[in-house]
Design a protein around this motif. Sequence first.
Motif, PDB file in Angstrom:
ATOM      1  N   GLY A  31       0.801  -1.217   0.000  1.00  0.00           N
ATOM      2  CA  GLY A  31       0.000   0.000   0.000  1.00  0.00           C
ATOM      3  C   GLY A  31       0.831   1.262   0.000  1.00  0.00           C
ATOM      4  O   GLY A  31       0.482   2.250  -0.652  1.00  0.00           O
ATOM      5  N   PHE A  32       1.958   1.251   0.696  1.00  0.00           N
ATOM      6  CA  PHE A  32       2.773   2.460   0.804  1.00  0.00           C
ATOM      7  C   PHE A  32       3.783   2.607  -0.332  1.00  0.00           C
ATOM      8  O   PHE A  32       4.374   3.677  -0.480  1.00  0.00           O
ATOM      9  N   LEU A  33       4.007   1.561  -1.114  1.00  0.00           N
ATOM     10  CA  LEU A  33       4.972   1.668  -2.209  1.00  0.00           C
ATOM     11  C   LEU A  33       4.391   2.472  -3.370  1.00  0.00           C
ATOM     12  O   LEU A  33       3.267   2.206  -3.806  1.00  0.00           O
ATOM     13  N   PRO A  34       5.136   3.455  -3.899  1.00  0.00           N
ATOM     14  CA  PRO A  34       4.692   4.160  -5.113  1.00  0.00           C
ATOM     15  C   PRO A  34       4.970   3.288  -6.336  1.00  0.00           C
ATOM     16  O   PRO A  34       6.063   3.314  -6.907  1.00  0.00           O
ATOM     17  N   ILE A  35       3.992   2.506  -6.739  1.00  0.00           N
ATOM     18  CA  ILE A  35       4.213   1.486  -7.765  1.00  0.00           C
ATOM     19  C   ILE A  35       4.621   2.100  -9.098  1.00  0.00           C
ATOM     20  O   ILE A  35       5.472   1.577  -9.809  1.00  0.00           O
ATOM     21  N   ALA A  36       4.042   3.244  -9.444  1.00  0.00           N
ATOM     22  CA  ALA A  36       4.329   3.837 -10.753  1.00  0.00           C
ATOM     23  C   ALA A  36       5.716   4.454 -10.822  1.00  0.00           C
ATOM     24  O   ALA A  36       6.313   4.532 -11.888  1.00  0.00           O
ATOM     25  N   GLU A  37       6.260   4.913  -9.693  1.00  0.00           N
ATOM     26  CA  GLU A  37       7.544   5.611  -9.694  1.00  0.00           C
ATOM     27  C   GLU A  37       8.460   5.017  -8.634  1.00  0.00           C
ATOM     28  O   GLU A  37       8.284   5.244  -7.444  1.00  0.00           O
ATOM     29  N   GLY A  38       9.438   4.241  -9.059  1.00  0.00           N
ATOM     30  CA  GLY A  38      10.463   3.769  -8.145  1.00  0.00           C
ATOM     31  C   GLY A  38      10.153   2.477  -7.428  1.00  0.00           C
ATOM     32  O   GLY A  38      11.067   1.779  -6.996  1.00  0.00           O
ATOM     33  N   TRP A 105      17.768  -2.528  -8.649  1.00  0.00           N
ATOM     34  CA  TRP A 105      16.489  -2.476  -9.359  1.00  0.00           C
ATOM     35  C   TRP A 105      15.305  -2.245  -8.424  1.00  0.00           C
ATOM     36  O   TRP A 105      14.179  -2.071  -8.901  1.00  0.00           O
ATOM     37  N   LEU A 106      15.514  -2.258  -7.122  1.00  0.00           N
ATOM     38  CA  LEU A 106      14.397  -2.233  -6.177  1.00  0.00           C
ATOM     39  C   LEU A 106      13.975  -0.833  -5.765  1.00  0.00           C
ATOM     40  O   LEU A 106      13.125  -0.678  -4.894  1.00  0.00           O
ATOM     41  N   GLY A 107      14.563   0.195  -6.336  1.00  0.00           N
ATOM     42  CA  GLY A 107      14.094   1.556  -6.092  1.00  0.00           C
ATOM     43  C   GLY A 107      14.590   2.191  -4.815  1.00  0.00           C
ATOM     44  O   GLY A 107      13.919   3.079  -4.272  1.00  0.00           O
ATOM     45  N   PHE A 108      15.763   1.781  -4.326  1.00  0.00           N
ATOM     46  CA  PHE A 108      16.276   2.380  -3.099  1.00  0.00           C
ATOM     47  C   PHE A 108      16.837   3.782  -3.320  1.00  0.00           C
ATOM     48  O   PHE A 108      17.289   4.412  -2.363  1.00  0.00           O
ATOM     49  N   ASP A 109      16.832   4.263  -4.556  1.00  0.00           N
ATOM     50  CA  ASP A 109      17.225   5.649  -4.813  1.00  0.00           C
ATOM     51  C   ASP A 109      16.025   6.583  -4.825  1.00  0.00           C
ATOM     52  O   ASP A 109      16.174   7.790  -5.029  1.00  0.00           O
ATOM     53  N   SER A 110      14.837   6.048  -4.604  1.00  0.00           N
ATOM     54  CA  SER A 110      13.616   6.859  -4.559  1.00  0.00           C
ATOM     55  C   SER A 110      13.292   7.197  -3.109  1.00  0.00           C
ATOM     56  O   SER A 110      13.080   6.305  -2.286  1.00  0.00           O
ATOM     57  N   TYR A 111      13.266   8.480  -2.802  1.00  0.00           N
ATOM     58  CA  TYR A 111      12.971   8.908  -1.434  1.00  0.00           C
ATOM     59  C   TYR A 111      11.602   8.402  -0.986  1.00  0.00           C
ATOM     60  O   TYR A 111      11.443   7.908   0.135  1.00  0.00           O
ATOM     61  N   LEU A 112      10.610   8.510  -1.860  1.00  0.00           N
ATOM     62  CA  LEU A 112       9.257   8.111  -1.479  1.00  0.00           C
ATOM     63  C   LEU A 112       9.145   6.601  -1.333  1.00  0.00           C
ATOM     64  O   LEU A 112       8.460   6.108  -0.423  1.00  0.00           O
ATOM     65  N   ALA A 113       9.811   5.843  -2.207  1.00  0.00           N
ATOM     66  CA  ALA A 113       9.746   4.383  -2.116  1.00  0.00           C
ATOM     67  C   ALA A 113      10.409   3.884  -0.836  1.00  0.00           C
ATOM     68  O   ALA A 113       9.866   3.017  -0.134  1.00  0.00           O
ATOM     69  N   LEU A 382      16.202  19.621  -3.484  1.00  0.00           N
ATOM     70  CA  LEU A 382      15.108  18.685  -3.239  1.00  0.00           C
ATOM     71  C   LEU A 382      13.755  19.382  -3.341  1.00  0.00           C
ATOM     72  O   LEU A 382      12.799  18.833  -3.904  1.00  0.00           O
ATOM     73  N   ARG A 383      13.658  20.583  -2.792  1.00  0.00           N
ATOM     74  CA  ARG A 383      12.393  21.325  -2.902  1.00  0.00           C
ATOM     75  C   ARG A 383      12.052  21.586  -4.362  1.00  0.00           C
ATOM     76  O   ARG A 383      10.893  21.474  -4.774  1.00  0.00           O
ATOM     77  N   GLU A 384      13.053  21.927  -5.130  1.00  0.00           N
ATOM     78  CA  GLU A 384      12.825  22.193  -6.548  1.00  0.00           C
ATOM     79  C   GLU A 384      12.382  20.929  -7.280  1.00  0.00           C
ATOM     80  O   GLU A 384      11.477  20.959  -8.121  1.00  0.00           O
ATOM     81  N   GLN A 385      13.013  19.791  -6.942  1.00  0.00           N
ATOM     82  CA  GLN A 385      12.646  18.534  -7.578  1.00  0.00           C
ATOM     83  C   GLN A 385      11.222  18.116  -7.231  1.00  0.00           C
ATOM     84  O   GLN A 385      10.489  17.599  -8.078  1.00  0.00           O
ATOM     85  N   VAL A 386      10.821  18.356  -5.985  1.00  0.00           N
ATOM     86  CA  VAL A 386       9.447  18.036  -5.582  1.00  0.00           C
ATOM     87  C   VAL A 386       8.464  18.895  -6.364  1.00  0.00           C
ATOM     88  O   VAL A 386       7.418  18.417  -6.825  1.00  0.00           O
ATOM     89  N   ASP A 387       8.786  20.176  -6.537  1.00  0.00           N
ATOM     90  CA  ASP A 387       7.908  21.058  -7.309  1.00  0.00           C
ATOM     91  C   ASP A 387       7.819  20.613  -8.766  1.00  0.00           C
ATOM     92  O   ASP A 387       6.757  20.705  -9.390  1.00  0.00           O
ATOM     93  N   HIS A 389       8.640  17.390 -10.111  1.00  0.00           N
ATOM     94  CA  HIS A 389       8.282  16.004 -10.408  1.00  0.00           C
ATOM     95  C   HIS A 389       7.394  15.352  -9.359  1.00  0.00           C
ATOM     96  O   HIS A 389       7.015  14.194  -9.532  1.00  0.00           O
ATOM     97  N   GLY A 390       7.059  16.065  -8.284  1.00  0.00           N
ATOM     98  CA  GLY A 390       6.282  15.449  -7.218  1.00  0.00           C
ATOM     99  C   GLY A 390       7.169  14.583  -6.335  1.00  0.00           C
ATOM    100  O   GLY A 390       8.323  14.289  -6.663  1.00  0.00           O
ATOM    101  N   TYR A 391       6.627  14.151  -5.192  1.00  0.00           N
ATOM    102  CA  TYR A 391       7.412  13.336  -4.265  1.00  0.00           C
ATOM    103  C   TYR A 391       7.903  12.048  -4.923  1.00  0.00           C
ATOM    104  O   TYR A 391       9.032  11.608  -4.689  1.00  0.00           O
ATOM    105  N   ALA A 392       7.064  11.436  -5.748  1.00  0.00           N
ATOM    106  CA  ALA A 392       7.422  10.136  -6.330  1.00  0.00           C
ATOM    107  C   ALA A 392       8.521  10.247  -7.376  1.00  0.00           C
ATOM    108  O   ALA A 392       9.198   9.262  -7.664  1.00  0.00           O
ATOM    109  N   GLY A 393       8.726  11.416  -7.950  1.00  0.00           N
ATOM    110  CA  GLY A 393       9.692  11.549  -9.032  1.00  0.00           C
ATOM    111  C   GLY A 393      11.084  11.958  -8.608  1.00  0.00           C
ATOM    112  O   GLY A 393      11.969  12.091  -9.448  1.00  0.00           O
TER     113      GLY A 393
END
Length: 631
Positions: A31-38, A105-113, A382-387, A389-393
């Motif tokens: 449920g908490f994993l962002p499946i589409a991103e990361g 491959w498991l998305g450990f570089d994604s902050y939200l994941a 990071l603030r700029e990236q969130v603006d 691409h969103g948290y998931a990006g």
Amino acid sequence: MIMIRNLLKTLIGSVTPFQVLLACVLGSLLGFLPIAEGGTIAALVMLLLLLVLDANLFLAGIVAAGMKLVSIVAAPLAFELGRLFIDGPTRPIAAALVNGPVTAWLGFDSYLAVGGLILGLVTGVVLGLVVSKTVLKLRRLLGGLEEGSDAFRALMQRRSIRWAAWVLFGGVPKGGFASSATRRGIPFRITGVVVSGLLLAAVLSGVWMLSGDVARGLLAREMTRLNGSTVDIDDLDIHWFGGRAELTGLQISDAGDLDRNLFEATRLAADLDVESLLRRRFAIDDVIVSGARLETDRRRPALRDVTSDVAPSEDERSPGEIDGLPLPEGNLEDHLRTAREWKSRLERIRDVLQKVADRTPPPAPPGTGSPASGRDTLEAWLREQVDLHGYAGVRATHLIEDAPTVLVRRILASDIRGRDDDAPTHDILVTSISTEPRLIESPPTLEIRSSDESLSAGVELGGISSVGGQNRFEIELRDLPAGRIVEQLVDSANPPFSGGSIDASMIGIFTLRPTISLAGPLEVVLRNCTIRIANESAMIEELPVRFDVGGRLDDPAVALDEPAFAAALEKAGATALAARARNEAQSQVDRGLQNLENKTGIEIPEDVRKGIGEVIGGGLDGLFGGNRDKE
């Protein structure tokens, strides 16, 4: 009704507390994993674990659906937890996972994941313990009634009650309620292992066979985002064993004119480094482009990609200097009637460079103390990236070590034709293009050459490479007809020169932060031209002219080096023109000082007037289309 029955069956029936705990943990993680991103690969792993481990699938589905809704609200918290793991004391662990075989491959570089995994694990364990204890208490209560109450046992023996129990929760457990409270089971499903094996084999086979189609879609989407409008790819064929890929039918549309293509090619062939795929590294050694053309008509209009819009710069003003070089004053409108068209072209180049800058993390490593202020801090980035691409990006690309995620070592496109088949062709060479240029010693470069040697250009992004340095560019034009420039000048009806040809070259530097700005001299050589200043004119075989160019890339300032121009006129034998030039400059100084006296009421002494005139002496403000009556 079915959901209620399954829920009661889970609570009262044969499901063990261990199955309940596993279902809550795995469902919460899903449920908490962002499946589409990361989190796509990690989510597939969770699904396989659900099948293999003896978790209750129904309860896991309910928990996953509920936590997915919670994850939307909890995204900021999950992002901060991801930051704590990635950029905090556990950064070495995160870096090892990001760069390790398979785990990359498991998305450990994604902050939200990563934050979602932490939040999902904690929530799942807590929820699982609460639910499993509740189930145990309920079953023990029913078991106690079953063993200690004759009336309860008699009631449960009635056919109507047993039928109602079957309808509500699947019937009375075998051995009674007391046995269900102490039931234990093996921690995995035999059928789940078999199904997971078959499913994994099917997925791998599908990826193997459909890898070209999947990669084609991903590549087209990413290129569309970078380009700002539709990028079409007809086919992408990957030969894994041969380490070779072939792309056919590439069309890159023009975001400014959706009915045209900026670039198209019939075929691209590339050599792949297959060994690096386990670490999620895509290394392409050599790309050869065939059948390339520029500015072609599209069969159907392209679509603009709104997600590719770059964020506005924090400071849209031009800097005062670049690497110690002072920038001139003025603007393109002072010189060119077609300034708006040129600005539009420069904005396109700026947008591409802006996307490079946006995806480049700050140089200061996290945890070492950030710079005092500005955009080059991790927090600001990071603030700029969130603006954007969103948290998931948002990805922690600064954790990537040794080699970039995507590296294209060389791209060669030869004999590129434009709309006119009789026009000269062009060759383009691109080297060291990557997602993390800081990991590559050789900086990204771009070179363009025309077949008739009338154009040569180059760009080098040394400022973002591992060795550091400056971002440099150079461009050279030869034998350009003077008429093509004259018709673009502000004063094209009475141009300062006519006839002949022009050679132009510019070597300069540019910055990506805080604004995309450039600085450098534009060296122009007029050949066999007629030069006019006021009422004087002369035919000159060769006349060098220097302009100082600098400022924001999409709105640069341009200023004529006036003393050098006057000296060049004298050297070329146009003494009368040189004298006229100095007189013209002096008259402009006099007009300016007179206006100053009129506005202030203060009379300027003659010796001051003379000194100012001598300092500005060689001035030719207004030549080549500039304003002649600046006050």
